[in-house]
Each structure stands twice: as C-alpha cells, then as structure tokens.
Design a protein around this motif. Sequence first.
Motif, PDB file in Angstrom:
ATOM      1  N   VAL A 135       0.917  -1.413   0.009  1.00 51.82           N
ATOM      2  CA  VAL A 135      -0.478  -0.003   0.481  1.00 51.82           C
ATOM      3  C   VAL A 135       0.884   1.000   0.181  1.00 51.82           C
ATOM      4  O   VAL A 135       0.240   2.174  -0.980  1.00 51.82           O
ATOM      5  CB  VAL A 135      -0.604   0.267   1.174  1.00 51.82           C
ATOM      6  N   ASP A 136       2.065   1.231   0.887  1.00 52.79           N
ATOM      7  CA  ASP A 136       3.080   2.171   0.811  1.00 52.79           C
ATOM      8  C   ASP A 136       3.340   2.733  -0.512  1.00 52.79           C
ATOM      9  O   ASP A 136       3.559   4.114  -1.329  1.00 52.79           O
ATOM     10  CB  ASP A 136       3.877   2.406   2.187  1.00 52.79           C
ATOM     11  N   LYS A 137       3.684   1.664  -1.372  1.00 52.59           N
ATOM     12  CA  LYS A 137       4.390   1.673  -2.714  1.00 52.59           C
ATOM     13  C   LYS A 137       3.086   2.160  -4.003  1.00 52.59           C
ATOM     14  O   LYS A 137       3.551   2.365  -4.571  1.00 52.59           O
ATOM     15  CB  LYS A 137       5.115   0.279  -2.843  1.00 52.59           C
ATOM     16  N   GLY A 138       2.073   2.170  -3.626  1.00 47.67           N
ATOM     17  CA  GLY A 138       0.971   2.845  -4.330  1.00 47.67           C
ATOM     18  C   GLY A 138      -0.129   1.803  -4.608  1.00 47.67           C
ATOM     19  O   GLY A 138      -1.122   2.220  -5.877  1.00 47.67           O
ATOM     20  N   TYR A 139       0.201  -0.042  -3.824  1.00 46.94           N
ATOM     21  CA  TYR A 139      -1.493  -0.003  -4.594  1.00 46.94           C
ATOM     22  C   TYR A 139      -2.787  -0.189  -3.845  1.00 46.94           C
ATOM     23  O   TYR A 139      -2.377   0.346  -3.114  1.00 46.94           O
ATOM     24  CB  TYR A 139      -0.389  -1.748  -4.288  1.00 46.94           C
ATOM     25  N   GLU A 140      -3.040  -0.555  -4.389  1.00 47.37           N
ATOM     26  CA  GLU A 140      -4.522  -0.168  -3.768  1.00 47.37           C
ATOM     27  C   GLU A 140      -4.849  -1.292  -2.966  1.00 47.37           C
ATOM     28  O   GLU A 140      -4.550  -2.547  -3.029  1.00 47.37           O
ATOM     29  CB  GLU A 140      -6.104  -0.412  -4.941  1.00 47.37           C
TER      30      GLU A 140
END
Length: 281
Positions: free
Chosen positions: A33-38
């Motif tokens: 999530v921190d990397k941008g995944y929903e």
Amino acid sequence: MGKTIAVPEKLKEWIIHTFNRGISPVAILQGMVDKGYEAKSAYSTIAAVIGQDKLKEVDLNQLVYEYEDVGIKTTNNKIYTSDRDVNILLKMEKPYILYLDNVLSSEECDQLIQLSKERLKPSTVIDQKTGEVKLATGRTSKGTYFSYNENELISKLEKRISEITNTPVENGEGLQVLKYEVGEEYKLHFDFFPTNKVDNSIGGQRIGTFLLYLNDVEAGGETVFPKVGLSIVPKKGAAVYFHYGNSKDQVDRKSLHASIPVSNGEKWVATKWIRKGKIYE
C-alpha cells in the motif's frame, strides 16, 4: 476475495521471499500500500499467493482511505478571495483535485520568478522510509524556499492560498519555488510524510498541496496523476490543489503524482504544502 487472480511472477516471488524471511503478511500488505497499490487489490494479491488465512489480523478498512468534505467554498464554479476571483477549470472528488485559473496575475508570477533566480539550489526529497530530507536522482529541478511572511508578495500569496483552501495561514509550509529545465522532472511520488515519521509538534502530517504555475511551458512539464489518468498542462497564473489527508490520519495514495520532463523551454512553479495543524504561532 475468493476469486482467482493473476499475479505477476516477480511480484509473486517477492511476496513469497518476504514472507519466508519472517515478515508478517500485515507488514507486506502495508508495504504494498505504501508503494501505491490499492489496498483491496494488494490484499487479494497476497491472499492469492500465501493464502487468505494468513491475513486474519488485517483490518482492511484501516487501509482504505475515507473521503471527507474538504471544506473549500465554491460558488458558480468560482472561489472568491478578498482580492481575487478564482475560476475552477476542473474538479475531481477521488482523489480531491482542483485545477484553478486566475490564481496569480502575470505580474505576480514574474515577480516571484525574479525574486527566486539568485537563490536556486538543487531540490531535495523526503525519504519515504526514513523521513530524511536528501538529494535524489528522481528530482532534478532547482529550488528555493521563502520564509513565512518574508515579504509583501509572499504574505499576499499566503493569505490568498489560505482563503482558497479554507485552511489557516499558519498551517502552510514556507512557499517553495522550483525551476525545471529541458529534461528535468520529478518522478512519481507522494507529498505526505511516511506515516511513522510524522512530527505532531510542528504541524503534523501534510494534508494538501497547492501548486502554482508561474509560466507557460512550451512543451512537456505536465503534472500527472497516473492512478486516475489525469494530466494537467501548466498555465501561467493557474494552480492545482490536491488534498490527501483526513481527520483519521489516513493518507490518500491515489494522490500519487509526477512532473514529467520538460521537453522544450523551462518550467517555473511554486509549491505550498499544507499541514493538519499549525506550524507557526
């Protein structure tokens, strides 16, 4: 959640390797999530690789950003300030993005550029793991900061931005001016701080970014939001505001954005980051 999904082989290998190193599934999910995944997509991906039973401790609701009323007052596609009528060119709710025109006069743009030219230094970034400020290859512009109420122009702009965003002047960081030359860019990034590195003693988390365009760029230099397929072309005197923090201290990862390389001419912008609380008394 039970539907079979296709997981890219490299991602699958990374999840298995990380899990076998003793990293908890909750930490793996948070890392994705921190990397941008929903959040829901990341959950389904991890469940498909190591099993849903390994994710029993996860409260998915805590990872799904809850949108709230930002509090910006608009009337007939305009925002009225004490010294200027600002036009709304584009509005998006999720993530919350406003593209605004007539925020600055041409003369104010020119004046801000002139005040900045002799002060420029290589731009820095905030490390999303450590929270440290450092130089980075992904950000190749030069910039400078203006102190709170440093001069008459800065004070006037700080007040105007405060009125547009309906946030206290004291919650805004010092105005930063950036210059991008041909080939320079700012790769995909978030503006908020790493959630474990927020200092509540000096305003807390960043909740919004107000980006002012100080010149017309001949080619390139757009501000892009890849999660929602939005690309904003710089326009002298215009601005984009995006809001990514709520009252629950969540951050909106749909606010992932970048400044793509300038391909002709140069690009001048000014940035005001807005915190949840007061930075100045």
